[in-house]
Design a protein around this motif. Structure first.
Motif, PDB file in Angstrom:
ATOM      1  N   LYS A  80      -5.983 -20.938   9.899  1.00 44.95           N
ATOM      2  CA  LYS A  80      -5.380 -21.891  10.844  1.00 44.95           C
ATOM      3  C   LYS A  80      -6.142 -21.830  12.180  1.00 44.95           C
ATOM      4  O   LYS A  80      -6.533 -22.855  12.740  1.00 44.95           O
ATOM      5  CB  LYS A  80      -3.895 -21.530  11.040  1.00 44.95           C
ATOM      6  CG  LYS A  80      -3.125 -22.520  11.873  1.00 44.95           C
ATOM      7  CD  LYS A  80      -2.965 -23.831  11.118  1.00 44.95           C
ATOM      8  CE  LYS A  80      -2.482 -24.953  12.030  1.00 44.95           C
ATOM      9  NZ  LYS A  80      -2.774 -26.277  11.486  1.00 44.95           N
ATOM     10  N   ASN A  83     -10.322 -22.463  11.405  1.00 43.92           N
ATOM     11  CA  ASN A  83     -10.796 -23.544  10.533  1.00 43.92           C
ATOM     12  C   ASN A  83      -9.849 -24.734  10.459  1.00 43.92           C
ATOM     13  O   ASN A  83     -10.154 -25.708   9.773  1.00 43.92           O
ATOM     14  CB  ASN A  83     -11.039 -22.999   9.112  1.00 43.92           C
ATOM     15  CG  ASN A  83     -11.875 -21.739   9.136  1.00 43.92           C
ATOM     16  OD1 ASN A  83     -11.348 -20.634   9.067  1.00 43.92           O
ATOM     17  ND2 ASN A  83     -13.175 -21.880   9.273  1.00 43.92           N
ATOM     18  N   ASP A  84      -8.681 -24.612  11.119  1.00 45.71           N
ATOM     19  CA  ASP A  84      -7.700 -25.697  11.120  1.00 45.71           C
ATOM     20  C   ASP A  84      -7.270 -26.088   9.700  1.00 45.71           C
ATOM     21  O   ASP A  84      -7.193 -27.271   9.359  1.00 45.71           O
ATOM     22  CB  ASP A  84      -8.278 -26.917  11.878  1.00 45.71           C
ATOM     23  CG  ASP A  84      -7.184 -27.913  12.211  1.00 45.71           C
ATOM     24  OD1 ASP A  84      -6.014 -27.490  12.294  1.00 45.71           O
ATOM     25  OD2 ASP A  84      -7.502 -29.114  12.355  1.00 45.71           O
ATOM     26  N   VAL A  85      -7.037 -25.080   8.878  1.00 40.19           N
ATOM     27  CA  VAL A  85      -6.558 -25.329   7.512  1.00 40.19           C
ATOM     28  C   VAL A  85      -5.236 -24.584   7.320  1.00 40.19           C
ATOM     29  O   VAL A  85      -5.119 -23.417   7.689  1.00 40.19           O
ATOM     30  CB  VAL A  85      -7.552 -24.815   6.440  1.00 40.19           C
ATOM     31  CG1 VAL A  85      -7.153 -25.348   5.058  1.00 40.19           C
ATOM     32  CG2 VAL A  85      -8.976 -25.213   6.749  1.00 40.19           C
ATOM     33  N   ASP A  86      -4.264 -25.272   6.709  1.00 42.64           N
ATOM     34  CA  ASP A  86      -2.957 -24.653   6.432  1.00 42.64           C
ATOM     35  C   ASP A  86      -2.949 -24.078   5.029  1.00 42.64           C
ATOM     36  O   ASP A  86      -3.119 -24.816   4.055  1.00 42.64           O
ATOM     37  CB  ASP A  86      -1.840 -25.702   6.536  1.00 42.64           C
ATOM     38  CG  ASP A  86      -1.631 -26.134   7.968  1.00 42.64           C
ATOM     39  OD1 ASP A  86      -1.363 -25.256   8.803  1.00 42.64           O
ATOM     40  OD2 ASP A  86      -1.768 -27.342   8.254  1.00 42.64           O
ATOM     41  N   SER A 214     -15.038 -26.742   7.983  1.00 38.64           N
ATOM     42  CA  SER A 214     -14.501 -26.265   6.700  1.00 38.64           C
ATOM     43  C   SER A 214     -14.098 -27.480   5.883  1.00 38.64           C
ATOM     44  O   SER A 214     -13.279 -28.297   6.342  1.00 38.64           O
ATOM     45  CB  SER A 214     -13.253 -25.410   6.937  1.00 38.64           C
ATOM     46  OG  SER A 214     -13.601 -24.163   7.404  1.00 38.64           O
ATOM     47  N   SER A 217     -10.509 -28.520   5.611  1.00 37.09           N
ATOM     48  CA  SER A 217      -9.784 -29.073   6.758  1.00 37.09           C
ATOM     49  C   SER A 217      -9.826 -30.602   6.771  1.00 37.09           C
ATOM     50  O   SER A 217      -9.165 -31.229   7.594  1.00 37.09           O
ATOM     51  CB  SER A 217     -10.379 -28.543   8.070  1.00 37.09           C
ATOM     52  OG  SER A 217     -11.663 -29.102   8.294  1.00 37.09           O
ATOM     53  N   ARG A 223      -8.229 -30.632   0.310  1.00 41.82           N
ATOM     54  CA  ARG A 223      -7.965 -29.187   0.234  1.00 41.82           C
ATOM     55  C   ARG A 223      -7.666 -28.735  -1.198  1.00 41.82           C
ATOM     56  O   ARG A 223      -8.009 -27.619  -1.598  1.00 41.82           O
ATOM     57  CB  ARG A 223      -6.778 -28.854   1.162  1.00 41.82           C
ATOM     58  CG  ARG A 223      -6.596 -27.382   1.422  1.00 41.82           C
ATOM     59  CD  ARG A 223      -5.372 -27.137   2.267  1.00 41.82           C
ATOM     60  NE  ARG A 223      -4.173 -27.635   1.598  1.00 41.82           N
ATOM     61  CZ  ARG A 223      -3.003 -27.847   2.178  1.00 41.82           C
ATOM     62  NH1 ARG A 223      -2.849 -27.611   3.470  1.00 41.82           N
ATOM     63  NH2 ARG A 223      -1.966 -28.299   1.498  1.00 41.82           N
TER      64      ARG A 223
END
Ligand code: GLU
Length: 385
Positions: A80, A83-86, A214, A217, A223
């Motif tokens: 998070k 890489n701003d990924v949940d 990423s 993201s 994803r």
């Protein structure tokens, strides 16, 4: 007696050459080592202290086979933050280094004959792991700019394509794939229904203003097509601790966890506790290391380009100088160059051939500045003599 696939495996050239150079050093020979990709910095003290605490507090028993819940959570928080990924914990598995993660992926995804698109030059272990798992590496030879494009990938996609290796910044070239191409490649993966194994282990090692994207993201839909691989090895100078991780669709992670529970059990409990501290503690050691590498990169690239017969690629990431030696008359090809340079000049580098980059050499500049200067002088003297 031996299994056919296993008996065909050669040792990893990166590790074999590093071992040979270290052995020469132990025998008292004066060798400058630019071989394995391994930061010369020590593991930061806060991380080492966390490991000592783990031992003292008796955290020395089995953990869940797929890794400690607190480390999985630290990995989710890292994705998070950086890489701003949940991701949630069910999306994550911890393994014995990035290499083990990649091996688990190949084993969990591939059936005999399944194809994996392997752009080259690339780290030599990816295609071997695919073969061990029964898959077929489909090589995609990149032209000299070494940048992967969606059009080039599209030409290699077939109905048997299971996944694509997407390694940016790339080992061994240091090439950084343009974010616009990453988006197009992700669209292609959705359209043609293949997975992307995004190895982001060099994500922080970027120069000339480059930014990392990423693939996971891009969108929630994308994803689902991505396995994002990373490790604490390079970013926190923890190569020997062997902690790698991957996040991706829960069903694939579950299959990898089942495999790991039968094959190795958990990665070292102490190293896992140290990795929690690496990912959640102060992050300033990364910036310090990248600042040092920025300076060394310039010394290495400028120095190599000033040697007659050598042409160095302008790598924008990782910590490798990647240079062409086809005009060096003293050697016939990259293997010959690397062998002679080690034996005659006492400098260890990795030949490009096992990476699918014949005519090129990889030099890891994650070494002390003085060693880089000394090594470059030796390469110059040897090449030009
Ligand atoms: N990935 C590093 C390298 O390319 C470590 C050595 C290895 O496992 O190949 O040098």
């Amino acid at each position: 007696m031996l299994n056919k696939t296993i008996s065909a495996i050669k040792p990893s050239a990166t590790l074999a050459i590093s071992a040979k150079a270290k052995q020469m050093k132990r025998q008292g020979k004066d060798v400058v080592i630019f071989a394995a990709g391994e930061p010369d910095f020590d593991t930061p003290d806060n991380i080492k202290d966390a490991a000592v605490r783990a031992i003292e507090e008796g955290k020395t028993k089995y953990t869940p086979a797929s890794g400690l819940p607190e480390l999985k959570q630290a990995v989710c928080d890292k994705f998070k933050r950086d890489n701003d990924v949940d991701y949630i914990q069910e999306n994550v598995i911890i393994s014995n280094g990035g290499k083990h993660v990649l091996s688990n992926i190949a084993r969990a995804l591939l059936d005999p004959g399944d194809e994996v698109i392997v752009p080259q030059p690339i780290w030599l272990t990816y295609p071997v792991q695919v073969q061990i798992a029964g898959g077929r590496p489909i090589y995609l030879q990149l032209p000299d700019g070494f940048k992967l494009t969606a059009d080039a990938v599209a030409e290699k996609v077939t109905e048997k394509t299971k996944y694509l290796i997407l390694n940016t910044p790339c080992n061994p070239t240091g090439a950084v794939i343009d974010p616009s191409e990453i988006r197009k490649i992700a669209e292609l993966a959705l359209e043609k229904d293949f997975m992307i194994v995004a190895d982001e282990v060099y994500e922080h090692f970027l120069y000339d203003g480059k930014k990392h994207l990423s693939a996971a993201s891009i969108s929630e839909e994308v994803r689902e097509k991505i396995l994002t691989v990373n490790a604490v090895s390079k970013s926190y100078s923890m190569t020997g601790w062997r902690i790698g991780y991957v996040a991706g669709p829960a069903d694939i992670i579950k299959a990898m966890s089942n495999l790991q529970s039968q094959e190795t059990s958990n990665p070292c409990s102490i190293a896992q506790h140290a990795a929690v501290e690496a990912l959640t503690g102060p992050q300033d050691s990364i910036r310090k290391m990248v600042d040092a590498f920025r300076e060394r990169r310039k010394i290495a690239i400028d120095g190599l380009n000033s040697i007659s017969g050598i042409r160095c690629y302008n790598s924008e990431g990782a910590f490798y100088a990647w240079f062409n030696i086809q005009d060096v008359s003293k050697a016939k090809g990259s293997m010959d160059f690397a062998e002679k340079l080690l034996d005659q000049a006492g400098v260890a580098v990795i030949p490009g051939a096992p990476f699918g980059g014949e005519g090129w050499i990889r030099l890891s500049y994650a070494s002390a500045k003085e060693d880089i200067e000394k090594g470059l002088e030796r390469i110059r003297d040897w090449t030009e003599s």
